[in-house]
Design a protein around this motif. Structure first.
Motif, PDB file in Angstrom:
ATOM      1  N   GLN A  27      84.565  17.884  32.963  1.00 53.07           N
ATOM      2  CA  GLN A  27      85.519  17.534  34.020  1.00 53.07           C
ATOM      3  C   GLN A  27      86.348  18.767  34.306  1.00 53.07           C
ATOM      4  O   GLN A  27      86.642  19.550  33.409  1.00 53.07           O
ATOM      5  N   LEU A  39      87.187  18.460  25.991  1.00 55.94           N
ATOM      6  CA  LEU A  39      88.071  17.602  26.781  1.00 55.94           C
ATOM      7  C   LEU A  39      88.322  16.231  26.159  1.00 55.94           C
ATOM      8  O   LEU A  39      89.395  15.654  26.317  1.00 55.94           O
ATOM      9  N   THR A  41      88.222  13.275  22.996  1.00 53.35           N
ATOM     10  CA  THR A  41      88.345  13.063  21.561  1.00 53.35           C
ATOM     11  C   THR A  41      87.059  12.428  21.054  1.00 53.35           C
ATOM     12  O   THR A  41      86.554  11.473  21.647  1.00 53.35           O
ATOM     13  N   ASP A  62      96.016   4.836  26.541  1.00 52.71           N
ATOM     14  CA  ASP A  62      95.519   6.215  26.474  1.00 52.71           C
ATOM     15  C   ASP A  62      96.096   6.974  27.671  1.00 52.71           C
ATOM     16  O   ASP A  62      95.749   6.712  28.825  1.00 52.71           O
ATOM     17  N   GLY A  64      96.203   9.734  29.894  1.00 47.14           N
ATOM     18  CA  GLY A  64      95.285  10.808  30.294  1.00 47.14           C
ATOM     19  C   GLY A  64      94.000  10.547  29.544  1.00 47.14           C
ATOM     20  O   GLY A  64      93.689  11.208  28.561  1.00 47.14           O
ATOM     21  N   ASP A  87      94.259   7.757  34.058  1.00 47.95           N
ATOM     22  CA  ASP A  87      93.862   9.133  34.366  1.00 47.95           C
ATOM     23  C   ASP A  87      93.908   9.335  35.883  1.00 47.95           C
ATOM     24  O   ASP A  87      93.712   8.390  36.642  1.00 47.95           O
ATOM     25  N   ASP A 114      98.665   9.167  38.660  1.00 44.85           N
ATOM     26  CA  ASP A 114      99.285  10.387  38.140  1.00 44.85           C
ATOM     27  C   ASP A 114     100.409   9.979  37.170  1.00 44.85           C
ATOM     28  O   ASP A 114     101.359   9.298  37.569  1.00 44.85           O
ATOM     29  N   LEU A 115     100.289  10.422  35.939  1.00 38.62           N
ATOM     30  CA  LEU A 115     101.291  10.056  34.920  1.00 38.62           C
ATOM     31  C   LEU A 115     102.687  10.562  35.269  1.00 38.62           C
ATOM     32  O   LEU A 115     103.686  10.060  34.761  1.00 38.62           O
ATOM     33  N   GLN A 130      96.739  16.009  25.322  1.00 39.56           N
ATOM     34  CA  GLN A 130      97.184  16.403  26.650  1.00 39.56           C
ATOM     35  C   GLN A 130      97.867  17.753  26.560  1.00 39.56           C
ATOM     36  O   GLN A 130      98.474  18.065  25.539  1.00 39.56           O
TER      37      GLN A 130
HETATM   38  C1  LIG Z   1      92.294  16.577  27.223  1.00 36.90           C
HETATM   39  S1  LIG Z   1      91.844  15.187  28.206  1.00 36.90           S
HETATM   40  C2  LIG Z   1      91.990  13.859  27.046  1.00 36.90           C
HETATM   41  C3  LIG Z   1      91.129  12.653  27.389  1.00 36.90           C
HETATM   42  C4  LIG Z   1      91.207  11.499  26.410  1.00 36.90           C
HETATM   43  N1  LIG Z   1      92.557  11.092  26.127  1.00 36.90           N
HETATM   44  C5  LIG Z   1      90.535  11.850  25.117  1.00 36.90           C
HETATM   45  O1  LIG Z   1      91.237  12.258  24.194  1.00 36.90           O
HETATM   46  O2  LIG Z   1      89.292  11.740  25.046  1.00 36.90           O
HETATM   47  C6  LIG Z   1      93.293  15.007  29.214  1.00 36.90           C
HETATM   48  C7  LIG Z   1      93.110  14.107  30.406  1.00 36.90           C
HETATM   49  O3  LIG Z   1      94.382  13.955  31.032  1.00 36.90           O
HETATM   50  C8  LIG Z   1      94.170  13.846  32.424  1.00 36.90           C
HETATM   51  N2  LIG Z   1      95.421  14.219  33.110  1.00 36.90           N
HETATM   52  C9  LIG Z   1      96.009  15.432  33.169  1.00 36.90           C
HETATM   53  N3  LIG Z   1      97.132  15.385  33.896  1.00 36.90           N
HETATM   54  C10 LIG Z   1      97.272  14.107  34.304  1.00 36.90           C
HETATM   55  C11 LIG Z   1      98.228  13.422  35.096  1.00 36.90           C
HETATM   56  N4  LIG Z   1      99.302  14.056  35.604  1.00 36.90           N
HETATM   57  N5  LIG Z   1      98.067  12.105  35.309  1.00 36.90           N
HETATM   58  C12 LIG Z   1      97.000  11.446  34.800  1.00 36.90           C
HETATM   59  N6  LIG Z   1      96.041  12.036  34.050  1.00 36.90           N
HETATM   60  C13 LIG Z   1      96.179  13.354  33.803  1.00 36.90           C
HETATM   61  C14 LIG Z   1      93.008  14.768  32.726  1.00 36.90           C
HETATM   62  O4  LIG Z   1      92.360  14.392  33.922  1.00 36.90           O
HETATM   63  C15 LIG Z   1      92.156  14.601  31.476  1.00 36.90           C
HETATM   64  O5  LIG Z   1      91.161  13.630  31.673  1.00 36.90           O
END
Ligand SMILES: C[S@@+](CC[C@H](N)C(=O)[O-])C[C@H]1O[C@@H](n2cnc3c(N)ncnc32)[C@H](O)[C@@H]1O
Length: 316
Positions: A27, A39, A41, A62, A64, A87, A114-115, A130
């Protein structure tokens, strides 16, 4: 507990992603394409988090969620748990919605948003893998009044865990629950517990109306949401004012990253916090503007405004 699929030699992450039909090359994240190993876990780590939960019927969010591995896995193991994935990447969320349908997860449990903007639902436990920066502070500000909860965290860029330990007074107790099975900057999986939030600043600000507050870490971080406070920074030959708005801890211990102006300052140089001096309010306000040319606002030995293009100008 050992699960059937915990067999030697299996790439469990790949196999389970395929099983759930959420496998893909990765991604785009923070402007770069990242593979699933970086990216997401590993399911092995998610099992460790699941085993650590002190509830089996509660809500897990979860923050993001990427391809929503936690949701799909936890729900397969335990249909009574409620997992909400959030996400802002529409592709991963819509894939996970299709996968969730087959296991019986409502589409509304996969939130595309968007968080920074959306309300975060109340939960018994949250998960954060994150990057830090402004998003972390916004997420934590929203969680401030959600007590009680647990927050599981895996380091992302090297400063998530230190910031969680230091910058949020409503988090207490940090425990290592296990070692991550993936290569991570910090190899551990952490669990924080919340405590009721009580404001450091409100009482202090009420008592002396915001005039000349002694600097301490928690107060400075509470004032990060206010545009009307400044920190007095003492250099060898001059003192200047940095707005407390959006200040963060720096990457190096005992430093702060100010945004207005953008400077890393060691804690020892911060002498006082106070309300914007009336005679400098217009300059301080102007500095918040996107294309502002104002850099430093110098208080002593002379009041001066430092402009990007004009250098230091004396004020009478
Ligand atoms: C490092 S990945 C972790 C994914 C999942 N939590 C895991 O551990 O498998 C971080 C995720 O946060 C999402 N993300 C980043 N900024 C964000 C935001 N402002 N709002 C929502 N999602 C966000 C990204 O699209 C990405 O999929």
């Amino acid at each position: 507990m050992t699960y059937k699929w915990q067999r030697k030699g299996m790439n469990i992450d790949h196999e389970l992603d395929q099983y759930f039909s959420i496998d893909h090359p990765g991604q785009s994240y923070e402007g770069q394409l990242h593979g699933p190993e970086a990216l997401y876990t590993s399911y092995k780590d998610l099992i460790k988090i699941y085993s650590d939960l002190d509830f089996k019927k509660g809500v897990f969010v979860d923050l993001g969620s990427g391809n929503c591995r936690a949701s799909l896995l936890f729900k397969c193991i335990n249909p009574r748990i409620d997992v909400i994935s959030i996400d802002w990447n529409y592709e991963v969320i819509s894939k996970a919605r299709s996968a969730g349908k087959i296991i019986g997860i409502q589409s509304s449990k996969f939130i595309h948003g968007d968080l920074n903007e959306i309300d975060i639902p109340n939960a018994d436990a949250y998960f954060l893998y994150q990057s830090t920066d402004e998003l972390l502070y916004r997420i934590m500000e929203k969680l401030k009044n959600h007590h009680p909860y647990k927050l599981y965290a895996i380091e992302s860029h090297g400063d998530l865990i230190p910031k969680l330990k230091n910058d949020f007074s409503w988090l207490k107790e940090c425990n290592v629950i296990s070692q991550s099975s993936s290569q991570r900057y910090d190899p551990m999986i952490y669990r924080f517990s919340s405590r009721p939030f009580s404001s450091f600043s409100q009482e202090i600000l009420n008592i002396n109306k915001g005039m000349h507050l002694n600097f301490f870490h928690e107060l400075l971080l509470e004032l990060r949401w206010h545009k009307e406070y400044v920190a007095l920074i003492e250099e060898e030959d001059h003192c200047w004012l940095a707005s407390t708005y959006l200040v963060q801890s720096g990457l190096v211990a005992q430093t702060y990253e100010f945004r207005y102006p953008h400077r890393i300052v060691s804690a020892g140089k911060i002498k006082k916090l106070f309300k914007n001096p009336p005679e400098l309010k217009t300059f301080i306000k102007e500095r918040f503007e996107i294309h502002s040319k104002i850099r430093k606002i110098i208080l002593a030995p002379h009041i001066q405004i430092e402009y990007i293009d004009r250098g230091r100008i004396h004020l009478k």
